[in-house]
Design an enzyme around this catalytic site. Structure first.
Site, PDB file in Angstrom:
ATOM      1  N   GLU A   1       0.828  -1.208   0.000  1.00 60.70           N
ATOM      2  CA  GLU A   1       0.000   0.000   0.000  1.00 60.70           C
ATOM      3  C   GLU A   1       0.864   1.261   0.000  1.00 60.70           C
ATOM      4  O   GLU A   1       0.551   2.249   0.667  1.00 60.70           O
ATOM      5  CB  GLU A   1      -0.969  -0.021   1.183  1.00 60.70           C
ATOM      6  CG  GLU A   1      -1.899  -1.226   1.153  1.00 60.70           C
ATOM      7  CD  GLU A   1      -2.943  -1.220   2.270  1.00 60.70           C
ATOM      8  OE1 GLU A   1      -2.876  -0.324   3.134  1.00 60.70           O
ATOM      9  OE2 GLU A   1      -3.826  -2.097   2.267  1.00 60.70           O
TER      10      GLU A   1
ATOM     11  N   GLU B   1      -5.428  -9.173   0.166  1.00 65.19           N
ATOM     12  CA  GLU B   1      -5.984  -9.108   1.524  1.00 65.19           C
ATOM     13  C   GLU B   1      -7.487  -8.895   1.446  1.00 65.19           C
ATOM     14  O   GLU B   1      -7.960  -8.062   0.673  1.00 65.19           O
ATOM     15  CB  GLU B   1      -5.382  -7.950   2.338  1.00 65.19           C
ATOM     16  CG  GLU B   1      -3.930  -8.083   2.684  1.00 65.19           C
ATOM     17  CD  GLU B   1      -3.421  -6.893   3.491  1.00 65.19           C
ATOM     18  OE1 GLU B   1      -4.260  -6.213   4.129  1.00 65.19           O
ATOM     19  OE2 GLU B   1      -2.211  -6.635   3.482  1.00 65.19           O
TER      20      GLU B   1
END
Length: 923
Positions: free
Chosen positions: A157, A304
């Protein structure tokens, strides 16, 4: 998930702030043969280097893996961890680093692993090819192929949580890839980087999604790299956060993959694709965002996803039940290979976040409670993934049962019970009077037994315990006393055989049909085959439900003009001498049939009718164009039921086609009332509607004009789909039917009404809403043209055997892209025939001021296509072009420089309606 900070909280905060391939040719070519050979080799290389997204998907079955975080007290030793993974039958894991001991422990197992480069190592790797080569040598080459490393995740991220590192990301990826090439591992091991969902702006509807514009230069180069290396785009997608930040807008059931009624499905207004869960919408928002950058060959890998099982007071939906539901349904969703609405052929693999509760994580409370297991390897909850293979041994659902849910009304349960014991062919013998499972004698108990019988018979397969959302899977054996449910380890004291009939037995009885021959049972109207997921809907009717196949599959009442009927209190018969020039054979009031006497005057100027009780005055609203609007007595309105079928005036017939626009947030009630005014003004004999929603149906059903028509859709059936086509007729109807198109991904179908105008003059009127274009920024590309053309051909081929055919509706037709409408010789396009040279745009953002805030679009989407032997076309008109007086709405229009608030008028629909007039041929 980056271990040095709290990325989930950061992602949550972010969501709050925003709801070449080069071919190198040789310098010289010696012979023609070598040129041809080179051309062949280059073409082969080119075709293999630009993969098709579907081909990539077919190379590997979708799988479910788990993330393994290590912020756990007393974390398992590497050997114990691997043993635990093998015990749980976990075949794919993702590590947040490249722990050498764990990689060594994974050697010679079949477990595939993604290793990661932590964010704090990006600078060194991106700045030095030598550092990148060393990292690959130590963490990849030293372990592969004994340890099945399948990918390297570079950072986590980065673009949203540490945007200052964005310039380092691609250099680090390129350096690592070069090191893989040098080690000849680039074809076995992929390189990518996981992104947060907040990278996507305006994610719903998915067709409008796009990447954060400030990051596009980095994203575009990254996507080109992924396309060139056939690597996936890694995304961390959490419907939990979407729900938490949009409570009141996004329902919990949509976030948890729970079964939805069609009216609760999310619909993308640009593509008309239906989304039953938030997860699919998030994936499609990624695909649309890539499409906007002209990238269409990169797969999405969900690195995820999960749901926390515990939270603080600000996270009341972080519960064990919700976590169990989400993760169980997500696992089944992946293994069902159902894809997404935009890409039904592609199912993304998913890594659950996460294997263990990381109790060392900082606040909020949920951060430490995403795991399937506690650190000591005991499960936090038991997943329910029966029928999804052997994944995860903590699933105890190999011993599972299907029972009725609590809180479901008896009528709905009874409908599902009837299906299970009828077309579903469940063994329902034990719930007959006197048998072992008859008591307690209630519909919930009987339904549970029937549901479980069907569920076990179907091998506990996915979807076999649904029954339109009224059933649930349980690990608790529902057997009681001498009643042994199917699948139970308890032993019954007798064997059971199926029966073909039952007696009424109180509140919950299984009204069986004869089971023989039901394997290929189909709807007697539309031909739809019965399936395990189909639970029919029943009309609201005061009569006792019968056990016939027709009552189960198609309860709509046939038109029975002239048939003697009984009311609930009394019987009224139409007088033999009654003149039926107005189409009446009788009238039905709220309490009894009204008998019309032979003293009643006749003719189009009829102003009064004398009944057996009183004289009935006709109001000025009475329209004599072949049918009654209604009759108003001195004391009360007498509403004519849909069992009355007035005869047709064969002088002229009017057919109306109208896409009523399923948008419900823009003055729906007043728009539909205005449309009703148009119906009363023009008095069409047949009406073909498209994009009718249950709420629109409800408004129509309460309108003054409704009861003079017979409708193809029952009130119950109307509430089983988010939107649909519908036909209404004043004329005697021989049949209503529907035929689903063989290639539709949007559930489109051909709806057909057959009416009898007079002897030897049958008329078939069909309507459809052909596959819609799928526009999306920035190019607003046309989609589904091939499907639309195929559907038009399929419809015409189906209809062409009839002597008199009118095919109308929202064809979504674009002459430039779809070509000429494919009708055979002898057929005609009514508008083109009667109004040559007139554009006939029924969707026009220039003339329809309600749409003037949209981009310019002018199309003749709606059409009448005719083949008539006994009739001729008299006229065709466009209606609904006037704004509704005194009504306006505010629309926000965004331009490159500013945002404008426009005050715009409101029209009945975003489409104009078409009204066709035909008359009988003089032979």
């Amino acid at each position: 998930m980056t271990k040095t900070m709290n990325p989930k909280s950061q992602e949550c905060e972010d969501m709050k702030n925003q709801v070449e391939l080069k071919l190198i040719f040789p310098n010289s070519i010696i012979t023609l043969l070598s040129l041809l050979l080179l051309t062949f080799l280059l073409s082969t290389t080119l075709s293999s280097s630009i993969p098709d997204i579907k081909d990539q998907q077919e190379r590997e079955e979708p799988y479910v893996g788990v993330n393994v975080g290590t912020d756990v007290s007393n974390f398992l030793s590497p050997a114990d961890l691997v043993a635990f993974l093998q015990l749980q039958k976990i075949t794919h894991v993702r590590l947040f680093d490249a722990d050498g001991e764990i990689l060594n422990a994974l050697k010679k197992t079949k477990i595939r692993v993604i290793i990661s480069v932590p964010n704090n190592q990006l600078l060194a790797i991106g700045a030095s090819n030598a550092t990148a080569a060393t990292w690959i040598g130590r963490n990849v080459a030293a372990h592969y192929p004994e340890t099945l490393i399948i990918a390297v995740a570079v950072g986590d991220e980065v673009l949203t949580t540490v945007p200052s590192s964005a310039p380092l990301l691609l250099p680090a990826i390129e350096s690592l890839y070069s090191a893989l090439v040098a080690s000849n591992l680039h074809n076995q091991i992929k390189i990518s980087t996981p992104h947060a969902a907040s990278l996507i702006l305006d994610p719903f509807p998915p067709s409008q999604a796009y990447f954060n514009q400030t990051l596009v230069p980095v994203i575009q180069d990254l996507l080109r790299f992924l396309s060139r290396t056939q690597s996936p785009l890694m995304m961390n997608l959490y419907p939990y956060y979407v729900f938490m930040q949009n409570k009141g807008v996004v329902p919990l059931d949509n976030s948890l993959f729970k079964p939805l009624t069609p009216s609760k499905e999310m619909v993308d207004p640009n593509t008309l694709l239906h989304y039953t869960n938030v997860f699919d919408a998030m994936i499609d928002s990624v695909y649309f965002s890539m499409k906007n950058l002209n990238i269409s060959d990169v797969l999405v890998l969900v690195t995820e996803s999960g749901w926390p099982s515990r939270g603080d007071s600000k996270e009341p939906y972080a519960t064990v039940d919700n976590a169990d539901t989400y993760n169980s349904n997500l696992i089944k969703h992946v293994f069902d290979r159902s894809g997404t609405p935009f890409h039904p052929e592609i199912t993304s693999s998913v890594y659950l976040y996460e294997l263990f509760n990381e109790d060392l994580r900082s606040s909020p409370v949920s951060e430490a409670n995403w795991g399937l297991f506690y650190g000591n390897s005991t499960p936090v909850y038991l997943l329910h993934v029966s029928g999804s293979g052997t994944f995860l041994a903590n699933d105890t659902t190999n011993q599972t049962y299907c029972i009725a849910m609590d809180g479901v009304d008896g009528k709905t349960l009874q409908t599902a019970l009837d299906w299970a014991c009828g077309p579903g062919r469940a063994n329902c013998s034990e719930i007959q009077p006197g048998e072992s499972c008859y008591q307690p004698n209630n519909v919930k108990n009987h339904a549970s037994y029937a549901f479980d019988s069907y569920y076990q018979k179907e091998g506990r397969s996915g979807g076999s315990c649904d029954f339109k959302g009224v059933a649930m899977i349980t690990t608790t054996d529902p057997s009681h006393g001498s009643c042994v449910f199917a699948g139970s380890k308890k032993v019954s004291n007798k064997s059971s055989t199926a029966v073909n009939a039952t007696h009424a037995s109180g509140a919950g009885t299984a009204r069986f049909i004869n089971i023989r021959g039901t394997r290929n049972m189909a709807c007697d109207i539309c031909g739809t085959r019965a399936s395990a997921s189909f639970i029919p809907s029943l009309d609201d009717d005061d009569e006792e439900l019968d056990s016939s196949v027709g009552s189960v599959f198609f309860p709509l009442k046939r038109c029975t003009s002239g048939v003697k009927r009984k009311s609930s209190e009394d019987q009224g018969l139409a007088d033999e001498d009654f003149l039926d020039s107005g189409g009446f054979r009788g009238m039905k009031s709220a309490s009894k049939a009204v008998v019309v006497e032979d003293e009643s005057p006749s003719g189009a100027d009829l102003r009064t009718l004398k009944t057996s009780e009183s004289t009935v005055d006709l109001t000025d609203d009475f329209l004599d164009s072949g049918g009654f609007r209604g009759i108003k007595s001195r004391n009360k309105a007498v509403v004519i039921s849909d069992e009355v079928c007035p005869a047709a005036d064969i002088g002229t017939l009017k057919i109306l086609s109208y896409n009523v626009w399923f948008r419900e947030d823009l003055e729906l009630q007043k728009r539909m009332e205005a449309l009703g005014d148009l119906i009363q003004l023009h008095s069409p004999d047949l009406i073909c509607f498209q994009e009718v929603t249950p709420n629109i149906y409800n408004i129509f059903e309460k309108s003054r004009w409704w009861n003079v028509y017979e409708c193809s859709v029952s009130s119950k059936k109307a509430f089983t789909r988010p939107y649909f086509c519908m036909q209404l007729s004043k004329m005697p109807v021989k049949s209503f039917s529907c035929k689903p198109f063989s290639n539709s991904v949007m559930g489109r179908e051909l709806c057909v009404t057959e009416v009898q105008v007079q002897d030897q003059m049958p008329l078939v009127v069909a309507t459809s809403h052909l596959e819609s274009p799928c526009p999306g920024p920035p190019k607003w590309d046309q989609m589904y043209s091939k499907e639309r053309v195929a559907q038009a051909k399929e419809a015409v081929n189906f209809l062409k055997t009839n002597p008199n055919v009118i095919f109308c509706g929202d064809m979504n037709w674009d002459d430039k892209l779809d070509g000429q409408f494919p009708f055979p010789d002898g057929w005609t396009d009514a508008w083109a025939q009667l109004r040559p040279g007139d554009s006939g745009w029924t969707y026009d953002t220039k003339s329809n001021e309600m749409l003037s805030g949209n981009r310019t679009l002018q199309k003749r989407l709606d059409r009448f296509i005719c083949s008539l032997r006994d009739f001729k076309i008299n006229g065709i008109d466009m209606i609904g072009k006037e704004a509704i007086p005194g009504l306006s709405y505010c629309k926000e229009k965004k331009t490159k420089k500013e945002v404008k608030n426009l005050i715009l008028p409101v029209l009945p629909s975003d489409h104009y309606g078409l009204l066709l007039t035909i008359c009988a041929q003089q032979h």
